[in-house]
Scaffold this motif. Structure first.
Motif, mmCIF file in Angstrom:
data_model
loop_
_atom_site.group_PDB
_atom_site.id
_atom_site.type_symbol
_atom_site.label_atom_id
_atom_site.label_comp_id
_atom_site.label_asym_id
_atom_site.label_seq_id
_atom_site.Cartn_x
_atom_site.Cartn_y
_atom_site.Cartn_z
ATOM 1 N N ILE A 196 0.831 -1.202 0.000
ATOM 2 C CA ILE A 196 0.000 0.000 0.000
ATOM 3 C C ILE A 196 0.866 1.254 0.000
ATOM 4 O O ILE A 196 0.509 2.267 -0.612
ATOM 5 C CB ILE A 196 -0.964 -0.007 1.203
ATOM 6 N N ALA A 200 0.444 4.178 -2.690
ATOM 7 C CA ALA A 200 -0.004 5.485 -2.197
ATOM 8 C C ALA A 200 0.468 6.648 -3.052
ATOM 9 O O ALA A 200 0.061 7.789 -2.817
ATOM 10 C CB ALA A 200 0.450 5.675 -0.748
ATOM 11 N N ILE A 203 -2.234 9.073 -4.353
ATOM 12 C CA ILE A 203 -2.702 10.299 -3.698
ATOM 13 C C ILE A 203 -2.069 11.528 -4.345
ATOM 14 O O ILE A 203 -2.761 12.481 -4.739
ATOM 15 C CB ILE A 203 -2.394 10.261 -2.183
ATOM 16 N N PHE A 230 -11.340 8.304 -6.189
ATOM 17 C CA PHE A 230 -11.255 7.522 -4.952
ATOM 18 C C PHE A 230 -12.390 6.511 -4.841
ATOM 19 O O PHE A 230 -12.200 5.426 -4.274
ATOM 20 C CB PHE A 230 -11.213 8.459 -3.736
ATOM 21 N N ASN A 233 -11.193 3.427 -6.449
ATOM 22 C CA ASN A 233 -9.973 2.813 -5.923
ATOM 23 C C ASN A 233 -10.257 2.254 -4.529
ATOM 24 O O ASN A 233 -10.407 3.014 -3.569
ATOM 25 C CB ASN A 233 -8.836 3.843 -5.880
ATOM 26 N N ASP A 235 -8.418 0.729 -2.427
ATOM 27 C CA ASP A 235 -7.327 0.750 -1.440
ATOM 28 C C ASP A 235 -7.330 2.007 -0.577
ATOM 29 O O ASP A 235 -6.705 2.026 0.489
ATOM 30 C CB ASP A 235 -5.972 0.645 -2.150
ATOM 31 N N PHE A 236 -8.015 3.048 -1.044
ATOM 32 C CA PHE A 236 -7.965 4.334 -0.350
ATOM 33 C C PHE A 236 -9.376 4.888 -0.162
ATOM 34 O O PHE A 236 -10.196 4.834 -1.078
ATOM 35 C CB PHE A 236 -7.112 5.335 -1.130
ATOM 36 N N GLN A 237 -9.622 5.434 1.033
ATOM 37 C CA GLN A 237 -10.927 6.016 1.330
ATOM 38 C C GLN A 237 -10.746 7.522 1.554
ATOM 39 O O GLN A 237 -10.010 7.942 2.452
ATOM 40 C CB GLN A 237 -11.541 5.374 2.579
ATOM 41 N N VAL A 267 -6.910 11.125 3.476
ATOM 42 C CA VAL A 267 -7.234 9.805 2.945
ATOM 43 C C VAL A 267 -6.921 8.747 4.005
ATOM 44 O O VAL A 267 -5.956 8.884 4.765
ATOM 45 C CB VAL A 267 -6.378 9.518 1.686
ATOM 46 N N TYR A 268 -7.727 7.704 4.050
ATOM 47 C CA TYR A 268 -7.420 6.548 4.879
ATOM 48 C C TYR A 268 -6.909 5.414 4.006
ATOM 49 O O TYR A 268 -7.467 5.134 2.937
ATOM 50 C CB TYR A 268 -8.655 6.074 5.648
ATOM 51 N N ALA A 269 -5.837 4.765 4.465
ATOM 52 C CA ALA A 269 -5.310 3.564 3.816
ATOM 53 C C ALA A 269 -4.934 2.593 4.921
ATOM 54 O O ALA A 269 -4.129 2.934 5.801
ATOM 55 C CB ALA A 269 -4.089 3.901 2.967
#
Length: 281
Positions: A196, A200, A203, A230, A233, A235-237, A267-269
């Protein structure tokens, strides 16, 4: 290099310094990386003496789990600082040194700078930042203090803090330092899996494309485009994407060629919260 743990020891070191020389301060929470190193190097180049503080400030964590999980790498931090300069004073206080009576947050009025973006999602965060930064500035009395632009909203709030509290110090903002894949350097990055962490770059790539689109498309269209990226995707919130006036941090609806704007993202990952930003014009 001198490492001190109490205010008394720190003041003893500072009292040995000629008051006419420039003193730089780099406040950190430890878990140092090359982003921090760039701040320290700049401080060393612009001042005759430098203090680096390492203190995980409890009042700026609205999430207690984040406070518990915050990495502590003091030996590695001291080695990184020592490699830059052995003349630096490193201040590593316990919580009781900076909050001698109780861990309590001061309340500030930052003219709305603290109400948007991070302020909206991290209740009371910037009051905690202001509390510790004011304490360090008043204790150390530096000529200049250095902060990274990755936390651009924090930088603006500290500039406002100095203004409203009339603290005689120059606040220096320093450019974002990025990993080779483009991810803005942060102590939180260590909590990401290798897979991840490489992914990343998405981003920063999204921010760069948003900047290009900002030149020809409306603010609303750019924001909708980012949200879609997003949504596509897994993987990312996306927590927020905002375009604001650089000085007031007020979200804009229409572009204004007479002012500067900046895009901000959170972003959350893998349950790790990452922030970034980019100048748009």
């Amino acid at each position: 290099m001198v490492v001190v743990k109490t205010k008394k020891e720190l003041l003893s070191e500072l009292n040995n310094i000629d008051s006419s020389i420039a003193l730089g301060l780099v406040p950190t929470m430890g878990a140092l990386h090359q982003g921090h190193a760039s701040l320290i190097k700049k401080a060393v180049s612009e001042n005759q003496k430098v203090v680096v503080s390492i203190f995980v400030n409890p009042t700026q964590f609205n999430n207690k789990e984040d406070l518990v999980k915050y990495p502590k790498t003091l030996d590695a931090d001291i080695n990184l600082i020592s490699a830059i300069s052995k003349e630096i004073i490193v201040f590593v206080p316990e919580v009781s040194e900076l909050y001698p009576k109780q861990v309590k947050t001061k309340i500030y009025h930052f003219d709305g700078l603290d109400k948007v973006m991070e302020g909206e999602f991290r209740d009371n965060h910037f009051n905690g930042v202001g509390t510790i930064v004011e304490a360090l500035l008043n204790l150390i009395k530096p000529t200049r203090a250095y902060f990274g632009e990755k936390d651009y909203q924090q930088l603006r709030i500290i500039q406002k803090l100095v203004e409203i509290q009339q603290i005689p110090v120059e606040i220096i903002g320093c450019e974002i330092v990025r990993e080779k894949h483009g991810l803005a350097m942060s102590s939180r990055n260590e909590r990401l899996s290798k897979k991840i962490r490489q992914k990343a770059e998405f981003i920063y790539e999204t921010l760069k494309t948003a900047k290009q689109k900002f030149g020809t498309e409306s603010v609303l269209d750019v924001k909708e485009w980012v949200v879609k990226q997003f949504n596509d995707n897994i993987d990312f919130q996306l927590e927020y994407f905002e375009i604001t006036d650089v000085n007031t941090l007020t979200p804009i609806i229409k572009k204004n060629t007479n002012t500067k704007q900046r895009a901000f993202i959170a972003v959350y990952a893998e349950e790790v919260r990452l922030i970034d930003n980019i100048a748009l014009n």
